[in-house]
Write a protein that holds these residues in place. Structure first.
Motif, mmCIF file in Angstrom:
data_model
loop_
_atom_site.group_PDB
_atom_site.id
_atom_site.type_symbol
_atom_site.label_atom_id
_atom_site.label_comp_id
_atom_site.label_asym_id
_atom_site.label_seq_id
_atom_site.Cartn_x
_atom_site.Cartn_y
_atom_site.Cartn_z
ATOM 1 N N LEU A 18 -33.094 -26.902 48.936
ATOM 2 C CA LEU A 18 -32.395 -27.609 49.988
ATOM 3 C C LEU A 18 -33.359 -28.606 50.514
ATOM 4 C CD1 LEU A 18 -30.086 -28.069 51.794
ATOM 5 C CD2 LEU A 18 -31.065 -26.595 53.443
ATOM 6 N N PHE A 19 -34.651 -28.220 50.831
ATOM 7 C CA PHE A 19 -35.564 -29.060 51.625
ATOM 8 C C PHE A 19 -35.830 -30.308 50.535
ATOM 9 C CE2 PHE A 19 -35.531 -26.338 55.166
ATOM 10 C CZ PHE A 19 -35.724 -27.161 56.418
ATOM 11 N N TYR A 20 -36.207 -29.930 49.384
ATOM 12 C CA TYR A 20 -36.672 -30.913 48.459
ATOM 13 C C TYR A 20 -35.497 -32.079 48.350
ATOM 14 C CZ TYR A 20 -37.689 -33.020 43.722
ATOM 15 O OH TYR A 20 -37.936 -33.876 43.005
ATOM 16 N N ALA A 21 -34.224 -31.518 48.106
ATOM 17 C CA ALA A 21 -33.058 -32.303 47.885
ATOM 18 C C ALA A 21 -32.983 -33.295 49.386
ATOM 19 C CB ALA A 21 -31.968 -31.823 47.414
ATOM 20 N N VAL A 22 -33.028 -32.840 50.423
ATOM 21 C CA VAL A 22 -32.757 -33.427 51.493
ATOM 22 C C VAL A 22 -34.055 -34.596 51.873
ATOM 23 C CG1 VAL A 22 -32.870 -33.328 54.038
ATOM 24 C CG2 VAL A 22 -31.655 -31.704 52.694
ATOM 25 N N ARG A 23 -35.299 -34.213 51.246
ATOM 26 C CA ARG A 23 -36.342 -35.234 51.284
ATOM 27 C C ARG A 23 -36.006 -36.273 50.554
ATOM 28 N NH1 ARG A 23 -40.944 -35.268 47.369
ATOM 29 N NH2 ARG A 23 -41.174 -33.021 47.835
ATOM 30 N N ARG A 24 -35.451 -36.222 49.304
ATOM 31 C CA ARG A 24 -34.930 -37.342 48.766
ATOM 32 C C ARG A 24 -33.703 -37.974 49.253
ATOM 33 N NH1 ARG A 24 -36.538 -37.207 43.272
ATOM 34 N NH2 ARG A 24 -34.661 -38.726 42.848
ATOM 35 N N LEU A 25 -32.961 -37.479 49.787
ATOM 36 C CA LEU A 25 -32.011 -38.378 50.694
ATOM 37 C C LEU A 25 -32.454 -39.096 51.875
ATOM 38 C CD1 LEU A 25 -29.088 -35.679 51.199
ATOM 39 C CD2 LEU A 25 -29.263 -37.295 49.578
ATOM 40 N N CYS A 26 -33.541 -38.493 52.246
ATOM 41 C CA CYS A 26 -34.141 -39.318 53.491
ATOM 42 C C CYS A 26 -35.058 -40.436 53.091
ATOM 43 C CB CYS A 26 -35.025 -38.412 54.318
ATOM 44 S SG CYS A 26 -33.875 -37.044 55.073
ATOM 45 N N TRP A 27 -35.560 -40.069 51.861
ATOM 46 C CA TRP A 27 -36.649 -41.244 51.180
ATOM 47 C C TRP A 27 -35.734 -42.285 50.481
ATOM 48 C CZ3 TRP A 27 -41.317 -38.501 48.791
ATOM 49 C CH2 TRP A 27 -42.210 -38.162 49.766
ATOM 50 N N GLY A 28 -34.134 -42.192 50.348
ATOM 51 C CA GLY A 28 -33.323 -43.251 49.680
ATOM 52 C C GLY A 28 -33.411 -43.054 48.274
ATOM 53 N N GLN A 29 -33.509 -41.802 47.867
ATOM 54 C CA GLN A 29 -33.579 -41.629 46.381
ATOM 55 C C GLN A 29 -32.358 -41.093 46.028
ATOM 56 O OE1 GLN A 29 -37.362 -39.257 46.426
ATOM 57 N NE2 GLN A 29 -37.553 -40.273 44.526
ATOM 58 N N SER A 30 -31.758 -41.121 44.628
ATOM 59 C CA SER A 30 -30.762 -40.584 44.162
ATOM 60 C C SER A 30 -30.790 -39.172 43.972
ATOM 61 C CB SER A 30 -30.356 -41.029 42.599
ATOM 62 O OG SER A 30 -31.426 -40.773 41.842
ATOM 63 N N VAL A 31 -29.787 -38.160 44.391
ATOM 64 C CA VAL A 31 -29.880 -36.911 44.188
ATOM 65 C C VAL A 31 -28.715 -36.127 43.176
ATOM 66 C CG1 VAL A 31 -29.529 -34.776 45.413
ATOM 67 C CG2 VAL A 31 -30.754 -36.768 46.655
ATOM 68 N N LYS A 32 -29.001 -35.594 42.085
ATOM 69 C CA LYS A 32 -28.452 -34.912 41.380
ATOM 70 C C LYS A 32 -28.276 -33.373 41.813
ATOM 71 C CE LYS A 32 -29.250 -37.857 37.389
ATOM 72 N NZ LYS A 32 -30.026 -37.576 35.914
ATOM 73 N N ILE A 33 -27.213 -33.023 42.307
ATOM 74 C CA ILE A 33 -27.109 -31.683 43.126
ATOM 75 C C ILE A 33 -27.856 -30.669 42.376
ATOM 76 C CG2 ILE A 33 -25.743 -30.352 44.529
ATOM 77 C CD1 ILE A 33 -25.326 -33.064 45.423
ATOM 78 N N THR A 34 -27.479 -30.047 41.386
ATOM 79 C CA THR A 34 -27.986 -28.927 41.013
ATOM 80 C C THR A 34 -29.451 -29.005 40.112
ATOM 81 O OG1 THR A 34 -26.835 -29.352 38.653
ATOM 82 C CG2 THR A 34 -25.449 -27.964 40.593
ATOM 83 N N SER A 35 -29.577 -30.270 39.581
ATOM 84 C CA SER A 35 -31.081 -30.436 39.212
ATOM 85 C C SER A 35 -31.960 -30.404 39.960
ATOM 86 C CB SER A 35 -30.793 -31.483 38.089
ATOM 87 O OG SER A 35 -30.462 -32.434 38.726
ATOM 88 N N ASP A 36 -31.815 -31.271 41.015
ATOM 89 C CA ASP A 36 -32.824 -31.660 42.211
ATOM 90 C C ASP A 36 -32.885 -30.150 42.899
ATOM 91 O OD1 ASP A 36 -33.577 -34.011 41.809
ATOM 92 O OD2 ASP A 36 -31.934 -35.012 42.564
ATOM 93 N N PHE A 37 -31.701 -29.505 43.229
ATOM 94 C CA PHE A 37 -32.037 -28.139 44.040
ATOM 95 C C PHE A 37 -32.808 -27.351 43.250
ATOM 96 C CE2 PHE A 37 -30.652 -24.155 45.696
ATOM 97 C CZ PHE A 37 -30.602 -24.474 47.111
ATOM 98 N N GLY A 38 -32.687 -27.033 41.935
ATOM 99 C CA GLY A 38 -33.534 -26.389 40.875
ATOM 100 C C GLY A 38 -34.810 -26.800 41.022
#
Length: 308
Positions: free
Chosen positions: A111-131
Motif C-alpha cells: 500500500l505505501f509503495y503504491a501510494v508513494r507513486r501516486l504522490c509522485w505523480g506516477q502511474s499505478v498498476k494496482i496489483t503489480s505495483d502493490f506486489g
C-alpha cells in the motif's frame, strides 16, 4: 470484439493504462498534493485500500470475535476473579494477534509503495505495483508489525493489571504506570508513522529505521501527533468503543476507506519531513518529489541510468 470487464475486476485492477502526470498537473504544496491525489486518484486509492484490507481481515475478525468473547467472559466477575484469569486472557487475545498483525503489516508495504507513486505523480498498476511494494520491503514492515504486536500485548496487560489492582494505597503508583504506558504507546504510533514511510522509501537497517523514526518523532512532536491522529481517526473512533457492533462498523470503514486515507496522509506529511532532514542533505534530487518545480522520477532515472 473487446471483452467488457466486470465490476470486481475494474475495482481491483483499475484502468489498464494510466499515464504519468505532467508538470502542469502537479500541485505546489504538500497540502495541495494531498487534496490533488485524494480528488483525482480516489478510485485507485480505494482499490489499493481493498487490497491492504485483505491482509488485515484475519486480524479484524479475530479481534472482534475474541474481544467479544473475553468481554462476555469477565462481565460478571469480580476484580479478583478477573485478575486470576488476566494472563491467560491477555495471551489468548493479544499474543494470538501478533502473527495476524505481522501479516497485516506485510500488506502495508504494498500500500505505501503504491501510494508513494501516486504522490509522485506516477502511474499505478494496482496489483503489480502493490506486489512490487511487498517484494521490496515486506521484511521491514513485518518486523514493524511484530514490534507493534508486542507493544500492544504489553500495554494492554499493564493497563489491565493496574486497573484491577488499583487501591487507595497504590493509586498514585498505578495511575502513573497507566499514564506512562499510554504516553509510550502514543509516541510509538507517531514513530511508527515515520518508520512505515521510511521503510517504503529508503534502504535502512531495522535499527536505523527505528532510531530515525524516534528522532523525527521528538523533532516534530506536536505536528507529528496531529497528523498521526488525523490519519487514523476514522479507525480510532470505532476501535475505542466497547460495543462489538461499533467495532464491526469500524472494520467496515477500514475495509473501504481508512487504510488508504491513513497511508496518503502519512506519506504526504512524512515526505515533507524527509525533505528537511534527509533528502536536502543526502538526496537533493528527491526534494519536493511530486510537487511542481521538482524533478520527476523519470528525470532522476534517466540521469542515473537505471530504475529508482
Amino acid at each position: 470484439m473487446k471483452k467488457k470487464r466486470g465490476i470486481i475486476e475494474r475495482l481491483v485492477v483499475g484502468k489498464p493504462k494510466e499515464k504519468d502526470l505532467t508538470e502542469s498537473d502537479l500541485p505546489s504544496t504538500r497540502l495541495g498534493q494531498f487534496k490533488f491525489v485524494f480528488k483525482t486518484r480516489f478510485g485507485i486509492l480505494f482499490r489499493l485500500n481493498l487490497l491492504a484490507a485483505v491482509f488485515f481481515l484475519p486480524f479484524m475478525i479475530f479481534d472482534v470475535v475474541v474481544g467479544s468473547y473475553v468481554a462476555d467472559f469477565v462481565r460478571d466477575m469480580t476484580p479478583q476473579q478477573h485478575f486470576s484469569h488476566l494472563i491467560n486472557l491477555t495471551l489468548l487475545q493479544y499474543a494470538s494477534e501478533i502473527p495476524l498483525l505481522v501479516f497485516g503489516f506485510t500488506g502495508l508495504s504494498g500500500l505505501f509503495y503504491a501510494v508513494r507513486r501516486l504522490c509522485w505523480g506516477q502511474s499505478v498498476k494496482i496489483t503489480s505495483d502493490f506486489g512490487k511494494g511487498i517484494k521490496q520491503s515486506w521484511l521491514q514492515f513485518a518486523l514493524l508489525g511484530l514490534v507493534s504486536g508486542i507493544i500492544n500485548l504489553l500495554a494492554h496487560y499493564i493497563i489491565n493489571f493496574a486497573v484491577l489492582t488499583l487501591s487507595d494505597g497504590n493509586a498514585i503508583l498505578w495511575s502513573l504506570a497507566i499514564t506512562l504506558t499510554v504516553i509510550f504507546v502514543i509516541v510509538w504510533c507517531v514513530a511508527l508513522m515515520y518508520a512505515l514511510c521510511q521503510a517504503s522509501l529508503y534502504r535502512l537497517s531495522f535499527f536505523r529505521l527505528i532510531l530515525n523514526s524516534v528522532i523525527f518523532t521528538f523533532k516534530r512532536l506536536l505536528r507529528g501527533l496531529l497528523f498521526c491522529f488525523c490519519s487514523v481517526a476514522p479507525m480510532l473512533i470505532f476501535a475505542c468503543m466497547p460495543w462489538a457492533f461499533m467495532r464491526i462498523v469500524g472494520c467496515c470503514v477500514a475495509i473501504v476507506f481508512s487504510f488508504g486515507f491513513a497511508a496518503l496522509v502519512q506519506t504526504v506529511y512524512c515526505h515533507g519531513v524527509f525533505d528537511v532532514f534527509i533528502n536536502s542533505k543526502s538526496y537533493p534530487d528527491f526534494v519536493g518529489m511530486g510537487l511542481a518545480g521538482a524533478k520527476t522520477v523519470e528525470e532522476i532515472t534517466d540521469a542515473d541510468g537505471g530504475e529508482q
